[in-house]
Design a protein around this motif. Structure first.
Motif, PDB file in Angstrom:
ATOM      1  N   LEU A 175      -4.602   2.131  13.049  1.00 31.08           N
ATOM      2  CA  LEU A 175      -3.224   2.410  12.641  1.00 31.08           C
ATOM      3  C   LEU A 175      -3.200   3.075  11.272  1.00 31.08           C
ATOM      4  N   ARG A 176      -4.005   2.559  10.353  1.00 31.30           N
ATOM      5  CA  ARG A 176      -4.052   3.143   9.005  1.00 31.30           C
ATOM      6  C   ARG A 176      -4.512   4.597   9.048  1.00 31.30           C
ATOM      7  N   ARG A 177      -5.547   4.854   9.851  1.00 29.58           N
ATOM      8  CA  ARG A 177      -6.026   6.239   9.988  1.00 29.58           C
ATOM      9  C   ARG A 177      -4.941   7.144  10.563  1.00 29.58           C
ATOM     10  N   TRP A 178      -4.195   6.629  11.531  1.00 30.70           N
ATOM     11  CA  TRP A 178      -3.129   7.411  12.137  1.00 30.70           C
ATOM     12  C   TRP A 178      -2.051   7.731  11.108  1.00 30.70           C
ATOM     13  N   LEU A 179      -1.678   6.737  10.316  1.00 35.27           N
ATOM     14  CA  LEU A 179      -0.643   6.924   9.295  1.00 35.27           C
ATOM     15  C   LEU A 179      -1.066   7.957   8.252  1.00 35.27           C
ATOM     16  N   VAL A 180      -2.345   7.927   7.862  1.00 32.96           N
ATOM     17  CA  VAL A 180      -2.860   8.897   6.894  1.00 32.96           C
ATOM     18  C   VAL A 180      -2.904  10.285   7.518  1.00 32.96           C
ATOM     19  N   ALA A 181      -3.440  10.378   8.740  1.00 32.50           N
ATOM     20  CA  ALA A 181      -3.607  11.678   9.402  1.00 32.50           C
ATOM     21  C   ALA A 181      -2.272  12.354   9.681  1.00 32.50           C
ATOM     22  N   HIS A 182      -1.216  11.567   9.913  1.00 31.53           N
ATOM     23  CA  HIS A 182       0.080  12.145  10.259  1.00 31.53           C
ATOM     24  C   HIS A 182       1.041  12.178   9.068  1.00 31.53           C
ATOM     25  N   GLY A 183       0.506  11.943   7.866  1.00 31.97           N
ATOM     26  CA  GLY A 183       1.320  12.115   6.669  1.00 31.97           C
ATOM     27  C   GLY A 183       2.398  11.074   6.459  1.00 31.97           C
ATOM     28  N   TRP A 184       2.088   9.812   6.759  1.00 34.09           N
ATOM     29  CA  TRP A 184       3.038   8.728   6.508  1.00 34.09           C
ATOM     30  C   TRP A 184       2.724   8.002   5.206  1.00 34.09           C
ATOM     31  N   ILE A 185       1.440   7.810   4.902  1.00 35.95           N
ATOM     32  CA  ILE A 185       1.055   7.055   3.706  1.00 35.95           C
ATOM     33  C   ILE A 185      -0.031   7.790   2.936  1.00 35.95           C
ATOM     34  N   TYR A 186      -0.187   7.417   1.664  1.00 31.49           N
ATOM     35  CA  TYR A 186      -1.234   7.993   0.824  1.00 31.49           C
ATOM     36  C   TYR A 186      -1.616   6.972  -0.250  1.00 31.49           C
ATOM     37  N   GLN A 187      -2.720   7.248  -0.943  1.00 22.74           N
ATOM     38  CA  GLN A 187      -3.154   6.404  -2.045  1.00 22.74           C
ATOM     39  C   GLN A 187      -3.058   7.166  -3.352  1.00 22.74           C
ATOM     40  N   ARG A 188      -2.518   6.522  -4.371  1.00 22.41           N
ATOM     41  CA  ARG A 188      -2.440   7.122  -5.692  1.00 22.41           C
ATOM     42  C   ARG A 188      -3.792   6.963  -6.386  1.00 22.41           C
ATOM     43  N   PRO A 189      -4.308   8.025  -7.004  1.00 22.54           N
ATOM     44  CA  PRO A 189      -5.612   7.929  -7.691  1.00 22.54           C
ATOM     45  C   PRO A 189      -5.653   6.763  -8.671  1.00 22.54           C
ATOM     46  N   GLY A 190      -6.708   5.982  -8.568  1.00 27.06           N
ATOM     47  CA  GLY A 190      -6.879   4.849  -9.466  1.00 27.06           C
ATOM     48  C   GLY A 190      -6.212   3.574  -8.991  1.00 27.06           C
ATOM     49  N   HIS A 191      -5.563   3.616  -7.826  1.00 23.24           N
ATOM     50  CA  HIS A 191      -4.903   2.426  -7.283  1.00 23.24           C
ATOM     51  C   HIS A 191      -5.427   2.154  -5.881  1.00 23.24           C
ATOM     52  N   SER A 192      -5.527   0.887  -5.519  1.00 25.14           N
ATOM     53  CA  SER A 192      -6.090   0.518  -4.219  1.00 25.14           C
ATOM     54  C   SER A 192      -5.037   0.417  -3.123  1.00 25.14           C
ATOM     55  N   GLY A 193      -3.765   0.246  -3.512  1.00 26.84           N
ATOM     56  CA  GLY A 193      -2.721   0.071  -2.516  1.00 26.84           C
ATOM     57  C   GLY A 193      -2.285   1.382  -1.882  1.00 26.84           C
ATOM     58  N   TRP A 194      -1.523   1.242  -0.789  1.00 26.96           N
ATOM     59  CA  TRP A 194      -1.011   2.409  -0.066  1.00 26.96           C
ATOM     60  C   TRP A 194       0.458   2.593  -0.364  1.00 26.96           C
ATOM     61  N   LEU A 195       0.883   3.857  -0.445  1.00 29.17           N
ATOM     62  CA  LEU A 195       2.275   4.201  -0.702  1.00 29.17           C
ATOM     63  C   LEU A 195       2.796   5.088   0.423  1.00 29.17           C
ATOM     64  N   ALA A 196       4.090   4.982   0.685  1.00 34.47           N
ATOM     65  CA  ALA A 196       4.716   5.812   1.714  1.00 34.47           C
ATOM     66  C   ALA A 196       5.216   7.107   1.089  1.00 34.47           C
ATOM     67  N   TYR A 197       5.076   8.206   1.842  1.00 32.63           N
ATOM     68  CA  TYR A 197       5.618   9.474   1.379  1.00 32.63           C
ATOM     69  C   TYR A 197       7.145   9.392   1.353  1.00 32.63           C
ATOM     70  N   GLN A 198       7.735  10.081   0.368  1.00 30.74           N
ATOM     71  CA  GLN A 198       9.181  10.003   0.168  1.00 30.74           C
ATOM     72  C   GLN A 198       9.958  10.489   1.374  1.00 30.74           C
ATOM     73  N   ASP A 199       9.466  11.546   2.052  1.00 27.60           N
ATOM     74  CA  ASP A 199      10.211  12.054   3.206  1.00 27.60           C
ATOM     75  C   ASP A 199      10.227  11.045   4.347  1.00 27.60           C
ATOM     76  N   ARG A 200       9.152  10.232   4.455  1.00 26.88           N
ATOM     77  CA  ARG A 200       9.137   9.196   5.501  1.00 26.88           C
ATOM     78  C   ARG A 200      10.131   8.082   5.168  1.00 26.88           C
ATOM     79  N   ILE A 201      10.279   7.802   3.884  1.00 29.80           N
ATOM     80  CA  ILE A 201      11.273   6.802   3.465  1.00 29.80           C
ATOM     81  C   ILE A 201      12.674   7.315   3.775  1.00 29.80           C
ATOM     82  N   GLN A 202      12.910   8.608   3.482  1.00 26.76           N
ATOM     83  CA  GLN A 202      14.221   9.199   3.759  1.00 26.76           C
ATOM     84  C   GLN A 202      14.528   9.233   5.254  1.00 26.76           C
ATOM     85  N   GLN A 203      13.479   9.366   6.082  1.00 25.97           N
ATOM     86  CA  GLN A 203      13.658   9.351   7.534  1.00 25.97           C
ATOM     87  C   GLN A 203      13.939   7.953   8.063  1.00 25.97           C
TER      88      GLN A 203
END
Length: 245
Positions: A175-203
């Motif tokens: 699931l995580r790989r799918w979310l990354v590959a389809h542009g739903w989540i990303y990681q901020r450099p220097g941080h271990s957690g995952w963040l959602a892209y703003q356009d996905r939040i708006q959707q």
């Protein structure tokens, strides 16, 4: 136009149009070895043996000698997706080529000739009958899952990635790989957690949950977690079901 040879090959129980993954790799000019590229893509995008591709050996094709190299006959759908994910001009050119191959294949049948050929007509009817039966069976099998997805979409609250994976009946890592590959989540450099892209939040398919936790020294720490909304679970379930169909 014959950029990449297309031929009939049995994949699973069907004889379908395929191309050689090695030929596609050569055309795309991928910057890694064929074996590494095809294995990475199969794992990353969840392509399935007997459904998206078949593996076979072709004597004499190994350029360095020794035992025959492992070859992959891939469906046109898989070839289009592999071309698309390269995100370059070669990939775009290959995808357009495969779309044109499909268009030509659909217009290749002369309906008048078929009507005058009893054997051809019988074969065509049998083919479509088998497809209808297969679709009816698929709909029946997926009905409980679709009903579950509708209930989830109408529910309140969001799910973490692990709980979402459980609801969708997939592995959390897939699931995580799918979310990354389809542009739903990303990681901020220097941080271990995952963040959602703003356009996905708006959707409305992703959201962030912010929690305050207390450190051992008594100070507060803000923890932000990317979560999937019920709408996101429903959309993802539909896309996964479509990909598996």
């Amino acid at each position: 136009m014959n950029l990449i040879p297309v031929a009939d090959h049995r994949v699973g129980n069907e004889l379908v149009k395929t191309c050689s993954a090695r030929d596609l790799h050569k055309f795309l000019a991928v910057g890694k070895t064929f074996a590494a590229w095809i294995n990475d893509r199969i794992e990353q995008y969840g392509f399935r043996l007997g459904f998206d591709f078949e593996v076979y050996s072709e004597p004499g094709r190994n350029p360095v000698g020794g035992r025959p190299a492992k070859e992959y006959a891939i469906t046109i759908d898989m070839a289009k997706e592999l071309s698309m994910v390269e995100r370059n001009e070669k990939g775009k050119q290959a995808r357009q080529y495969f779309l044109e191959c499909e268009r030509r294949a659909k217009t290749a049948i002369d309906p008048i000739a078929v009507l005058g050929d009893a054997t051809a007509m019988r074969g065509l009817l049998l083919t479509y009958t088998e497809k209808v039966i297969s679709l009816e069976q698929t709909v029946a099998e997926q009905a409980p899952q679709v009903a579950t997805l509708h209930r989830i979409a109408a529910a309140d609250g969001s799910l973490c990635m692990r709980d979402a994976a459980k609801a969708l009946q997939v592995r959390p890592v897939d699931l995580r790989r799918w979310l990354v590959a389809h542009g739903w989540i990303y990681q901020r450099p220097g941080h271990s957690g995952w963040l959602a892209y703003q356009d996905r939040i708006q959707q409305g398919v992703m959201c962030h949950k912010v929690t305050t936790v207390q450190r051992e020294d008594g100070s507060d720490k803000i923890v932000e977690q990317a979560r999937i909304t019920p709408k996101g679970i429903a959309r993802m379930g539909a896309e996964l079901a479509k990909a598996a169909a």
